[in-house]
Design a protein around this motif. Structure first.
Motif, PDB file in Angstrom:
ATOM      1  N   THR A  30     -10.788   9.209  -6.100  1.00  0.00           N
ATOM      2  CA  THR A  30     -10.010   8.309  -6.738  1.00  0.00           C
ATOM      3  C   THR A  30      -9.080   9.128  -7.735  1.00  0.00           C
ATOM      4  O   THR A  30      -7.862   9.048  -7.744  1.00  0.00           O
ATOM      5  N   VAL A  31      -9.992   9.665  -8.588  1.00  0.00           N
ATOM      6  CA  VAL A  31      -8.984  10.469  -9.455  1.00  0.00           C
ATOM      7  C   VAL A  31      -7.990  11.500  -8.976  1.00  0.00           C
ATOM      8  O   VAL A  31      -7.001  11.680  -9.430  1.00  0.00           O
ATOM      9  N   ALA A  32      -8.644  12.173  -7.991  1.00  0.00           N
ATOM     10  CA  ALA A  32      -8.024  13.675  -7.449  1.00  0.00           C
ATOM     11  C   ALA A  32      -6.876  13.111  -6.932  1.00  0.00           C
ATOM     12  O   ALA A  32      -5.876  13.635  -6.976  1.00  0.00           O
ATOM     13  N   MET A  33      -6.861  12.061  -5.984  1.00  0.00           N
ATOM     14  CA  MET A  33      -5.848  11.510  -5.224  1.00  0.00           C
ATOM     15  C   MET A  33      -4.734  11.144  -6.167  1.00  0.00           C
ATOM     16  O   MET A  33      -3.503  11.153  -6.015  1.00  0.00           O
ATOM     17  N   GLY A  34      -5.302  10.312  -7.154  1.00  0.00           N
ATOM     18  CA  GLY A  34      -4.029   9.620  -8.072  1.00  0.00           C
ATOM     19  C   GLY A  34      -3.309  10.576  -8.787  1.00  0.00           C
ATOM     20  O   GLY A  34      -2.246  10.467  -8.914  1.00  0.00           O
ATOM     21  N   LEU A  35      -4.105  11.691  -9.312  1.00  0.00           N
ATOM     22  CA  LEU A  35      -3.304  12.694 -10.237  1.00  0.00           C
ATOM     23  C   LEU A  35      -2.487  13.585  -9.278  1.00  0.00           C
ATOM     24  O   LEU A  35      -1.271  14.075  -9.366  1.00  0.00           O
ATOM     25  N   VAL A  38       0.960  12.773  -7.910  1.00  0.00           N
ATOM     26  CA  VAL A  38       2.256  12.605  -8.826  1.00  0.00           C
ATOM     27  C   VAL A  38       2.998  13.885  -8.467  1.00  0.00           C
ATOM     28  O   VAL A  38       4.128  13.964  -8.720  1.00  0.00           O
ATOM     29  N   THR A  39       2.559  14.871  -7.867  1.00  0.00           N
ATOM     30  CA  THR A  39       3.079  16.360  -7.663  1.00  0.00           C
ATOM     31  C   THR A  39       3.132  16.584  -6.262  1.00  0.00           C
ATOM     32  O   THR A  39       3.866  17.554  -6.146  1.00  0.00           O
ATOM     33  N   PHE A 233     -11.386   3.458 -16.543  1.00  0.00           N
ATOM     34  CA  PHE A 233     -10.726   2.192 -15.786  1.00  0.00           C
ATOM     35  C   PHE A 233      -9.136   2.312 -16.257  1.00  0.00           C
ATOM     36  O   PHE A 233      -8.303   1.817 -15.472  1.00  0.00           O
ATOM     37  N   VAL A 234      -9.097   2.200 -17.493  1.00  0.00           N
ATOM     38  CA  VAL A 234      -7.752   1.873 -18.175  1.00  0.00           C
ATOM     39  C   VAL A 234      -6.855   3.115 -17.706  1.00  0.00           C
ATOM     40  O   VAL A 234      -5.650   2.728 -17.410  1.00  0.00           O
ATOM     41  N   GLY A 235      -7.393   4.235 -17.864  1.00  0.00           N
ATOM     42  CA  GLY A 235      -6.675   5.381 -17.101  1.00  0.00           C
ATOM     43  C   GLY A 235      -6.168   5.325 -15.763  1.00  0.00           C
ATOM     44  O   GLY A 235      -5.096   5.548 -15.355  1.00  0.00           O
ATOM     45  N   LEU A 236      -7.072   4.670 -14.778  1.00  0.00           N
ATOM     46  CA  LEU A 236      -6.840   4.452 -13.383  1.00  0.00           C
ATOM     47  C   LEU A 236      -5.876   3.366 -13.304  1.00  0.00           C
ATOM     48  O   LEU A 236      -4.855   3.537 -12.409  1.00  0.00           O
ATOM     49  N   LEU A 237      -6.041   2.330 -14.347  1.00  0.00           N
ATOM     50  CA  LEU A 237      -5.001   1.313 -14.217  1.00  0.00           C
ATOM     51  C   LEU A 237      -3.611   1.697 -14.386  1.00  0.00           C
ATOM     52  O   LEU A 237      -2.445   1.355 -13.625  1.00  0.00           O
ATOM     53  N   ALA A 238      -3.154   2.640 -15.581  1.00  0.00           N
ATOM     54  CA  ALA A 238      -2.021   3.074 -16.073  1.00  0.00           C
ATOM     55  C   ALA A 238      -1.569   4.099 -14.752  1.00  0.00           C
ATOM     56  O   ALA A 238      -0.317   3.904 -14.659  1.00  0.00           O
ATOM     57  N   LEU A 239      -2.452   4.936 -14.217  1.00  0.00           N
ATOM     58  CA  LEU A 239      -1.896   5.869 -13.050  1.00  0.00           C
ATOM     59  C   LEU A 239      -1.667   4.900 -11.997  1.00  0.00           C
ATOM     60  O   LEU A 239      -0.342   5.357 -11.241  1.00  0.00           O
ATOM     61  N   GLY A 240      -2.394   4.242 -11.487  1.00  0.00           N
ATOM     62  CA  GLY A 240      -2.000   3.293 -10.286  1.00  0.00           C
ATOM     63  C   GLY A 240      -0.592   2.486 -10.433  1.00  0.00           C
ATOM     64  O   GLY A 240       0.082   2.474  -9.663  1.00  0.00           O
ATOM     65  N   ALA A 241      -0.403   1.921 -11.768  1.00  0.00           N
ATOM     66  CA  ALA A 241       0.914   1.076 -11.869  1.00  0.00           C
ATOM     67  C   ALA A 241       1.788   2.171 -11.845  1.00  0.00           C
ATOM     68  O   ALA A 241       3.040   2.046 -11.369  1.00  0.00           O
ATOM     69  N   TYR A 242       1.945   3.345 -12.359  1.00  0.00           N
ATOM     70  CA  TYR A 242       2.821   4.394 -12.437  1.00  0.00           C
ATOM     71  C   TYR A 242       3.210   4.655 -11.058  1.00  0.00           C
ATOM     72  O   TYR A 242       4.388   4.670 -10.513  1.00  0.00           O
ATOM     73  N   ALA A 244       2.638   3.131  -8.225  1.00  0.00           N
ATOM     74  CA  ALA A 244       3.076   1.826  -7.273  1.00  0.00           C
ATOM     75  C   ALA A 244       4.531   1.883  -7.615  1.00  0.00           C
ATOM     76  O   ALA A 244       5.439   1.566  -6.797  1.00  0.00           O
ATOM     77  N   LEU A 245       5.006   1.731  -9.092  1.00  0.00           N
ATOM     78  CA  LEU A 245       6.164   1.254  -9.540  1.00  0.00           C
ATOM     79  C   LEU A 245       7.410   2.636  -8.872  1.00  0.00           C
ATOM     80  O   LEU A 245       8.525   2.302  -8.703  1.00  0.00           O
ATOM     81  N   GLU A 246       6.745   3.734  -9.312  1.00  0.00           N
ATOM     82  CA  GLU A 246       7.693   4.953  -8.789  1.00  0.00           C
ATOM     83  C   GLU A 246       7.977   4.853  -7.185  1.00  0.00           C
ATOM     84  O   GLU A 246       9.057   5.112  -7.022  1.00  0.00           O
ATOM     85  N   ALA A 247       7.134   4.519  -6.370  1.00  0.00           N
ATOM     86  CA  ALA A 247       7.342   4.394  -5.239  1.00  0.00           C
ATOM     87  C   ALA A 247       8.178   3.446  -4.589  1.00  0.00           C
ATOM     88  O   ALA A 247       8.959   3.381  -3.893  1.00  0.00           O
ATOM     89  N   LEU A 248       8.061   2.386  -5.428  1.00  0.00           N
ATOM     90  CA  LEU A 248       8.788   1.119  -4.990  1.00  0.00           C
ATOM     91  C   LEU A 248      10.236   1.212  -5.671  1.00  0.00           C
ATOM     92  O   LEU A 248      11.257   0.765  -4.909  1.00  0.00           O
ATOM     93  N   TRP A 249      10.618   1.902  -6.484  1.00  0.00           N
ATOM     94  CA  TRP A 249      11.818   2.193  -7.128  1.00  0.00           C
ATOM     95  C   TRP A 249      12.531   3.317  -6.522  1.00  0.00           C
ATOM     96  O   TRP A 249      13.694   3.525  -6.649  1.00  0.00           O
TER      97      TRP A 249
END
Length: 249
Positions: A30-35, A38-39, A233-242, A244-249
């Protein structure tokens, strides 16, 4: 050829992901895929994930007390994971990479919210025969589309009210099957265009992942796991929101 900066970033990501797994017992993919997403494209991130995820989860699987019993109890769920992952891998590796990134972000947000709210439920034994294959297929589709193994497998396995050691082993079983199925899906869809180079990179990523896991296990003895869980979990929440929003925009 990856630059030195990207290689350093990959090493740092797997060190952090291994540390999380060492402290809370899960979270490496989960952490590895999320981070990594980004790149780099999600399919490339998933290819790097294969060996660290497989080795750490095999270790978690075979150190538990109930391997045979859990396989017999959960085999329909594992079969569903295999089928769903292979079927869904086209989203992760196809032309809809933006959708995959948005899906990954949404999966991270959902996982973080469930963790922060500590929402849970109990699955009665009489419903397991129906629920296990359905949860397996759903988990496989999410895995194939995002590279994340946790939704809805983790909440479901927790709902079975297994003993602590059995739950950790069941998670190891689910994640091991998910990793193997993801490898098959990536190969089947042509995402492993340079298998030797990509698997070499994945093997190299295993070293910081194992180092992080050992550090995390030591850290677990000196800090509050509950505090770490909240920060995680707070870190995952922020990363997930980033994502999702970046992909949608």
């Amino acid at each position: 050829m990856l630059s030195a900066g990207i290689l350093a970033w990959i090493g740092a990501v797997f060190l952090a992901a291994g540390l999380v797994k060492g402290v809370v017992g899960m979270g490496l993919p989960t952490v590895a895929m999320g981070l990594l997403a980004v790149t780099m494209p999600p399919a490339e991130a998933a290819a790097l994930l294969l060996i660290p995820s497989l080795i750490t989860n095999l270790w978690q699987l075979f150190t538990g007390p109930s391997f045979g019993g859990l396989c017999k109890r959960l085999w329909t769920m594992m079969a569903g994971i295999m089928l769903g992952t292979v079927a869904g891998a086209g989203v992760l590796t196809g032309a809809h990479s933006g959708a995959a990134s948005a899906g990954l972000g949404a999966a991270l947000v959902l996982y973080a919210v469930l963790g922060l709210l500590k929402l849970g439920f109990t699955t009665p034994a009489r419903h397991e025969a129906l629920m296990s294959p359905l949860v397996g297929i759903a988990t496989g589709l999410v895995t194939g589309a995002t590279g994340v193994f946790v939704i809805p497998a983790v909440p479901y396995l927790q709902s079975l009210r297994l003993k602590k050691e059995d739950l950790i082993q069941a998670l190891g079983l689910s994640f091991t099957v998910s990793t193997a199925a993801l490898a098959i899906g990536l190969f089947r869809t042509g995402a492993l265009a340079s298998p030797t180079a990509q698997l070499t990179g994945s093997i190299l990523a295993l070293l910081p992942a194992l180092a992080g896991m050992f550090i995390g296990q030591a850290l677990r003895q000196t800090m509050s796991v509950e505090t770490f869980r909240k920060v995680f979990f707070v870190g995952l929440l922020a990363l997930g929101a980033y994502l999702a929003l970046e992909a949608l925009w």
